[in-house]
Write a protein that holds these residues in place. Sequence first.
Motif, PDB file in Angstrom:
ATOM      1  N   ASN A  63       1.182  -1.282   0.081  1.00  0.00           N
ATOM      2  CA  ASN A  63       0.332   0.017   0.588  1.00  0.00           C
ATOM      3  C   ASN A  63       1.085   1.309  -0.128  1.00  0.00           C
ATOM      4  N   SER A  64       0.986   1.748  -1.008  1.00  0.00           N
ATOM      5  CA  SER A  64       1.749   3.283  -1.095  1.00  0.00           C
ATOM      6  C   SER A  64       1.301   4.289  -0.225  1.00  0.00           C
ATOM      7  N   ALA A  65       0.414   4.368  -0.440  1.00  0.00           N
ATOM      8  CA  ALA A  65      -0.447   5.960   0.403  1.00  0.00           C
ATOM      9  C   ALA A  65      -0.402   5.665   2.053  1.00  0.00           C
ATOM     10  N   GLU A  66      -0.325   4.269   1.941  1.00  0.00           N
ATOM     11  CA  GLU A  66      -0.289   4.397   3.430  1.00  0.00           C
ATOM     12  C   GLU A  66       1.872   4.777   3.967  1.00  0.00           C
ATOM     13  N   LYS A  67       2.332   3.240   3.102  1.00  0.00           N
ATOM     14  CA  LYS A  67       3.598   2.865   3.345  1.00  0.00           C
ATOM     15  C   LYS A  67       3.579   1.747   4.341  1.00  0.00           C
ATOM     16  N   ARG A  68       2.557   1.044   3.676  1.00  0.00           N
ATOM     17  CA  ARG A  68       2.846  -0.520   4.173  1.00  0.00           C
ATOM     18  C   ARG A  68       3.104  -1.766   3.691  1.00  0.00           C
ATOM     19  N   ALA A  69       3.676  -1.986   3.533  1.00  0.00           N
ATOM     20  CA  ALA A  69       3.504  -3.921   2.620  1.00  0.00           C
ATOM     21  C   ALA A  69       3.601  -5.077   3.434  1.00  0.00           C
ATOM     22  N   VAL A  70       3.114  -5.324   3.215  1.00  0.00           N
ATOM     23  CA  VAL A  70       3.272  -7.199   3.660  1.00  0.00           C
ATOM     24  C   VAL A  70       4.041  -8.296   3.047  1.00  0.00           C
ATOM     25  N   PHE A  71       4.699  -9.014   3.989  1.00  0.00           N
ATOM     26  CA  PHE A  71       5.517  -9.860   3.489  1.00  0.00           C
ATOM     27  C   PHE A  71       4.784 -11.428   3.500  1.00  0.00           C
ATOM     28  N   ALA A  72       3.934 -12.113   3.049  1.00  0.00           N
ATOM     29  CA  ALA A  72       2.666 -13.058   3.471  1.00  0.00           C
ATOM     30  C   ALA A  72       4.144 -14.557   2.859  1.00  0.00           C
ATOM     31  N   GLU A  73       4.369 -15.464   3.872  1.00  0.00           N
ATOM     32  CA  GLU A  73       3.931 -16.914   3.308  1.00  0.00           C
ATOM     33  C   GLU A  73       2.543 -17.871   3.386  1.00  0.00           C
ATOM     34  N   VAL A  74       2.635 -18.708   2.787  1.00  0.00           N
ATOM     35  CA  VAL A  74       1.960 -19.660   2.900  1.00  0.00           C
ATOM     36  C   VAL A  74       1.470 -20.693   2.480  1.00  0.00           C
ATOM     37  N   LYS A  75       1.448 -21.801   3.355  1.00  0.00           N
ATOM     38  CA  LYS A  75       1.221 -23.750   3.883  1.00  0.00           C
ATOM     39  C   LYS A  75       0.524 -23.493   4.275  1.00  0.00           C
ATOM     40  N   VAL A  76      -0.554 -24.782   3.985  1.00  0.00           N
ATOM     41  CA  VAL A  76      -1.825 -26.136   3.655  1.00  0.00           C
ATOM     42  C   VAL A  76      -1.670 -25.722   5.017  1.00  0.00           C
ATOM     43  N   ALA A  84      -0.347 -25.267   8.941  1.00  0.00           N
ATOM     44  CA  ALA A  84      -0.178 -23.652   9.136  1.00  0.00           C
ATOM     45  C   ALA A  84       1.606 -23.875  10.238  1.00  0.00           C
ATOM     46  N   ALA A  85       1.575 -25.285  10.322  1.00  0.00           N
ATOM     47  CA  ALA A  85       2.526 -25.449  11.901  1.00  0.00           C
ATOM     48  C   ALA A  85       3.860 -25.706  10.766  1.00  0.00           C
ATOM     49  N   LYS A  86       3.716 -25.914   9.778  1.00  0.00           N
ATOM     50  CA  LYS A  86       4.816 -25.709   8.287  1.00  0.00           C
ATOM     51  C   LYS A  86       5.446 -24.077   8.633  1.00  0.00           C
ATOM     52  N   ILE A  87       4.763 -23.369   8.647  1.00  0.00           N
ATOM     53  CA  ILE A  87       4.645 -21.470   8.518  1.00  0.00           C
ATOM     54  C   ILE A  87       6.127 -21.537   9.652  1.00  0.00           C
ATOM     55  N   LEU A  99       6.326  -2.504   7.957  1.00  0.00           N
ATOM     56  CA  LEU A  99       6.373  -4.091   7.480  1.00  0.00           C
ATOM     57  C   LEU A  99       5.968  -5.014   8.600  1.00  0.00           C
ATOM     58  N   GLU A 100       4.612  -5.909   7.539  1.00  0.00           N
ATOM     59  CA  GLU A 100       4.430  -7.189   8.575  1.00  0.00           C
ATOM     60  C   GLU A 100       5.026  -8.140   7.964  1.00  0.00           C
ATOM     61  N   TYR A 101       4.576  -9.146   8.528  1.00  0.00           N
ATOM     62  CA  TYR A 101       5.375 -10.932   8.372  1.00  0.00           C
ATOM     63  C   TYR A 101       4.664 -11.265   8.026  1.00  0.00           C
ATOM     64  N   LEU A 102       3.458 -12.587   7.683  1.00  0.00           N
ATOM     65  CA  LEU A 102       2.533 -12.770   7.777  1.00  0.00           C
ATOM     66  C   LEU A 102       2.220 -14.128   7.174  1.00  0.00           C
ATOM     67  N   GLY A 103       1.543 -14.994   7.847  1.00  0.00           N
ATOM     68  CA  GLY A 103       1.522 -16.404   7.554  1.00  0.00           C
ATOM     69  C   GLY A 103      -0.268 -16.743   7.598  1.00  0.00           C
ATOM     70  N   LEU A 104      -0.680 -17.152   6.298  1.00  0.00           N
ATOM     71  CA  LEU A 104      -1.045 -17.354   6.251  1.00  0.00           C
ATOM     72  C   LEU A 104      -1.337 -19.173   5.743  1.00  0.00           C
ATOM     73  N   SER A 105      -3.067 -20.054   6.550  1.00  0.00           N
ATOM     74  CA  SER A 105      -2.952 -21.246   6.213  1.00  0.00           C
ATOM     75  C   SER A 105      -4.138 -21.161   5.679  1.00  0.00           C
ATOM     76  N   LEU A 106      -4.429 -23.022   5.763  1.00  0.00           N
ATOM     77  CA  LEU A 106      -5.913 -23.284   5.813  1.00  0.00           C
ATOM     78  C   LEU A 106      -6.381 -22.241   6.758  1.00  0.00           C
ATOM     79  N   ALA A 107      -6.165 -22.067   7.758  1.00  0.00           N
ATOM     80  CA  ALA A 107      -7.204 -22.459   8.546  1.00  0.00           C
ATOM     81  C   ALA A 107      -7.969 -20.404   8.249  1.00  0.00           C
ATOM     82  N   ASP A 108      -7.103 -19.922   7.725  1.00  0.00           N
ATOM     83  CA  ASP A 108      -6.936 -18.475   7.496  1.00  0.00           C
ATOM     84  C   ASP A 108      -7.863 -18.072   6.288  1.00  0.00           C
ATOM     85  N   MET A 109      -8.717 -19.014   5.353  1.00  0.00           N
ATOM     86  CA  MET A 109      -9.292 -19.096   4.388  1.00  0.00           C
ATOM     87  C   MET A 109     -10.488 -18.524   4.627  1.00  0.00           C
TER      88      MET A 109
END
Length: 436
Positions: free
Chosen positions: A387-400, A402-405, A426-436
């Motif tokens: 989000n260039s306006a709010e100067k925010r970036a999310v770096f995400a790792e996705v795994k089916v 969650a324990a592997k994140i 900067l935000e570091y985010l883990g996303l899995s099946l549970a977050d769908m």
Amino acid sequence: MRFYNREKELDQLRKIRERSTQSAQMTVVIGRRRIGKTSLLKKDMEGQVAVYLFVAKKSEALLCQEFVEAVRNTLSVNLFGEITRFKDFFAWVMELSQSRNFTLVLDEFQEFKLINPSVFSEIQNIWDSQKETSKLNLIFCGSVYSMMKDIFENAKEPLFSRATAKLTIRPFGVQVLKEILADANPAYSQGDLLAFFSLTGGVAKYVENFVSAGALTLDGMLAEIFSANSLFLEEGKNTLIEEFGRDYTTYFSILSLIAYSKTSRPEIESILETSVGPFLEKLESDFGIIKKVRPILAKPTGRSVKYEIVDNFLSFWFRFVFKNFSAVEIGNFDFLKTQAQSGFPTFSGKMLERYFVEKFKESNRFSEIGTYWERGNSNEIDFVAVNSAEKRAVFAEVKVNAAKINLDTLRQKSQSLATQFPGYELEYLGLSLADM
């Protein structure tokens, strides 16, 4: 299945219809086969004075007989004499539209390229001479993407620049898929949702088939796909051979490799032992079946490029059906299903990444979303949202699972990229099946 979504498209069609009461409109509606174009147009036609015509692969004279009868019945008009040429039919319709406003839909319009290619220049001549006094809401619909694009966007073609509006019908988004699945099976699991997204990609016909069959789990969907008389088994061929023509075997080979994660041009060329540049260009620009993927922030002319198949189902078909087509031909559905079940965890992992990318896009909170990797495919990040306006970036790792994140590993992989966002949160985010 009830009619879902398409509110924006219906609103656009309504506005076009209202404009046609004052001046003639020519709208082009395109989208891949099975996406729901015809259902959308028929929904728009409800309660309106509208004529729907399907351009079947038959003689021009027979088509004209059917078309004349449809116009007679809808508009309650008479015609003296017989019409056997489309140019005469279109001239009659344009004449009728001088004194009344109505909608005329020509579905699978690209088929005239095979029936009588001169139809396009005949339409152009009649349209140009009579549109100023016409009140026709004319809609051309087609599912052979390359042919429709050529008819209306090739500067050498007679209908170039004649359209007053264009609608590209896209798959259902992830929120709509969740709504459909919840209506069909309120007790659905996140795994069911991932399978539903992975195997339909939001394509309306596939969604409808699974819902109608009650195939709402992974096992149920795979059983529906790998069965006698299944719609899905020949779908890749039915969808693409007409697009590709006589070169379809080369295109199919390329798509099969991409489906198996051979996603760079050098990888593809080393396996096929031939140059594939022109084929890749056509698959992207002319057919819209693949797209280039570059690391986020990379220059458009950068050499770090991968390719991916845009359509989820076609990705599945080339990975699990095309490769094993000999088993399809002898009806060994158990073998096919077993192969798909064993390979699905890997396949669905990539589809889960797509799911979250689509979810982030639908949030309308980011100015740029992409993936990232460095030379030699090192430090891969599943996706980055900015989000260039709010100067925010999310770096995400996705795994089916969650324990592997591992967010510490994600931070390490992101170190070089993070320097490109000075002053950003900067935000570091883990996303899995549970977050769908």
